[in-house]
Every structure is written in structure tokens, then in C-alpha cells.
Enzyme design. Structure first.
Site, short mmCIF file in Angstrom:
data_model
loop_
_atom_site.label_atom_id
_atom_site.label_comp_id
_atom_site.label_asym_id
_atom_site.label_seq_id
_atom_site.Cartn_x
_atom_site.Cartn_y
_atom_site.Cartn_z
N LYS A 57 0.86 -1.18 0.00
CA LYS A 57 0.00 0.00 0.00
C LYS A 57 0.90 1.24 0.00
O LYS A 57 1.77 1.38 0.87
CB LYS A 57 -0.85 -0.05 1.27
CG LYS A 57 -2.22 0.56 1.19
CD LYS A 57 -2.99 0.23 2.47
CE LYS A 57 -4.29 0.98 2.52
NZ LYS A 57 -4.94 0.85 3.83
O1 G3P Z 1 -7.66 1.65 5.86
C1 G3P Z 1 -8.02 2.74 5.08
C2 G3P Z 1 -9.27 3.42 5.50
O2 G3P Z 1 -10.34 2.53 5.35
C3 G3P Z 1 -9.25 4.08 6.86
O3 G3P Z 1 -10.38 4.86 6.99
O4 G3P Z 1 -10.96 7.22 7.51
O5 G3P Z 1 -11.83 5.38 8.90
O6 G3P Z 1 -9.41 5.98 9.04
P1 G3P Z 1 -10.64 5.91 8.17
#
Ligand code: G3P
Length: 233
Positions: free
Chosen positions: A83
Site C-alpha cells: 500500500k
Molecule cells: O484503511 C483505510 C481506511 O479505510 C481508513 O479509513 O478514515 O476510517 O481511518 P478511516
């Protein structure tokens, strides 16, 4: 639609994967930091537990650092997807890795142009952070839809991954837009099958069935008789 679980918690990963509905895992540095686990060992454990793709994020800024981190990750398991953030250096590192046949997930994508660069660099996935776009006061699903339209214009094969998902609604709308993948937090995964009408329907069927079964064996015998007649015919 491919389902990934967005988690580094082995207990949650085992629970979700036991349903047979999860196709892979995404991790990120914040999830690992919050859980307090050792990154290398948890990622190795996840790669053993899950046969599908496991995304692991580089933390270096420069191209060389990203490439050497990627090489370290690739030793964790054959299912590792590297990633890499959607930065200028990230796209260069992505292109170099993809030219070697390594699968890359371009993450932290917030625009159509970043998604275009991810496809040009040969990324396997582009992670569009729809929840964070919403948080900033814009429309994350609209961004996702624009990226879908752009990819379809050119037949790009990079898979659009709806990330930063906050609700079942996000998943339903991402599926309607045609996102190829969604990565789901455990909390939302548990909510996916929940529907008040289904739950009340199950309760009322169950109540009717219990009443019927406890009303004596005569009715059940009648059912067997009807079946026998049908089979004879
Ligand atoms: O792992 C990537 C993403 O899904 C994280 O989202 O914004 O909830 O931290 P968030």
C-alpha cells in the site's frame, strides 16, 4: 463486489473470515499503532490466516525507502499487496513495483486525477477515502462515481476500492456506483445483514411455527399424508 476487512485485530479477522464472505484484508499504520501490536509479526500472522490479498502500507517518504519497505513486506507472504500513498514519490514507486509484477494498492486517493495516475502507474487497487471526503464537507460517493466514470472511459483495469467506509449506506451506494472492492471496518461488517423487517419477519414465522407444532401431532400427520399423496401421483 470484493469484500476486504479493514482491521489488524486477529480475533475480528478470524470471526469475519469464518463467514466465508471476506476476500482479503487491508491494514493501515493508524490501525496498527492503535492496537499496539508489532507490525511485522501481526502482518505475518494475518498473511497466514487469510489466503486473499493483505494490504500493508509503507511509511517512508522517498521512492527508495518505499521500495525497500515493499521488499521487506513481500517476505511476509505471497498474498501481500504493497500500500503506497498517492504522492508524487508514491506513483513512481508504484510504477517500479508494478513493472516487477508486485501488486500495489494506491491509498489516500481523494481525486479523479490521483486515480488516473494510479491506473497509469499500473496499480492493482486505488483506495478512495469516501468517509474522509464526507468529513471535509464534500461528497465522497460523488468522487467515487467520477472515478468509476473516468476508468470506464478508458477501460482501466485498476480496481476501485471504496475505503474509509463509515456505514452500511456507504457500502450500498458504492456497490450501486460499481466500486470493485470495499474495505469494511468490523463494526460495519456486523451491521451488514441487520434489517428490522427481516428480524420481525423471522420472529413472526418462528412464533407461528411454534404454535403450529405445539398444537398437536394431528396437523403434522396431515402434512405427511398430503406429501404421500403427492408422491404417489
Ligand atoms: O484503511 C483505510 C481506511 O479505510 C481508513 O479509513 O478514515 O476510517 O481511518 P478511516
Amino acid at each position: 463486489m470484493i469484500f476486504f476487512l479493514d482491521s489488524v485485530c486477529l480475533r475480528d479477522i478470524k470471526e469475519a473470515c469464518s463467514t466465508g464472505l471476506i476476500d482479503g484484508i487491508t491494514t493501515n499504520p493508524s490501525l496498527i499503532a492503535r492496537s499496539g501490536v508489532d507490525m511485522d509479526s501481526v502482518v505475518r500472522d494475518i498473511c497466514c490466516e487469510v489466503s486473499g490479498p493483505v494490504s500493508v502500507e509503507v511509511m517512508s517518504d522517498g521512492v527508495d525507502g518505499m521500495l525497500s519497505e515493499a521488499d521487506r513486506f513481500l517476505e511476509f507472504g505471497e498474498n501481500v499487496v504493497v500500500k503506497i500513498p498517492a504522492s508524487a514519490d508514491g506513483f513512481v514507486a508504484c510504477k517500479r513495483l508494478c513493472d516487477r509484477g508486485v501488486k500495489v494498492n494506491i491509498t489516500l486517493c481523494f481525486s479523479v486525477v490521483q486515480a488516473l495516475l494510479a491506473a497509469k502507474a499500473g496499480a492493482e487497487y486505488v483506495s478512495v477515502f469516501i468517509g474522509r471526503v464526507d468529513d471535509a464537507g464534500y461528497d465522497g460517493l460523488r468522487e467515487l462515481s467520477d472515478i468509476r466514470e473516468m476508468y470506464d472511459n478508458y477501460g482501466f483495469r485498476t480496481k476501485i476500492l471504496a475505503a474509509s467506509v463509515r456505514s452500511v449506506y456507504h457500502i450500498a451506494e458504492a456497490a450501486k456506483i460499481g466500486a470493485d472492492v470495499v474495505t469494511i471496518p468490523m463494526k460495519v461488517f456486523r451491521q451488514l445483514s441487520s434489517n428490522l423487517f427481516t428480524e420481525s419477519g423471522i420472529r413472526s414465522f418462528s412464533k407461528d411455527w411454534k404454535e403450529y407444532m405445539s398444537s398437536g401431532t394431528a396437523k403434522a400427520r396431515d402434512v405427511r399424508c398430503v406429501k404421500e399423496v403427492c408422491y404417489m401421483e
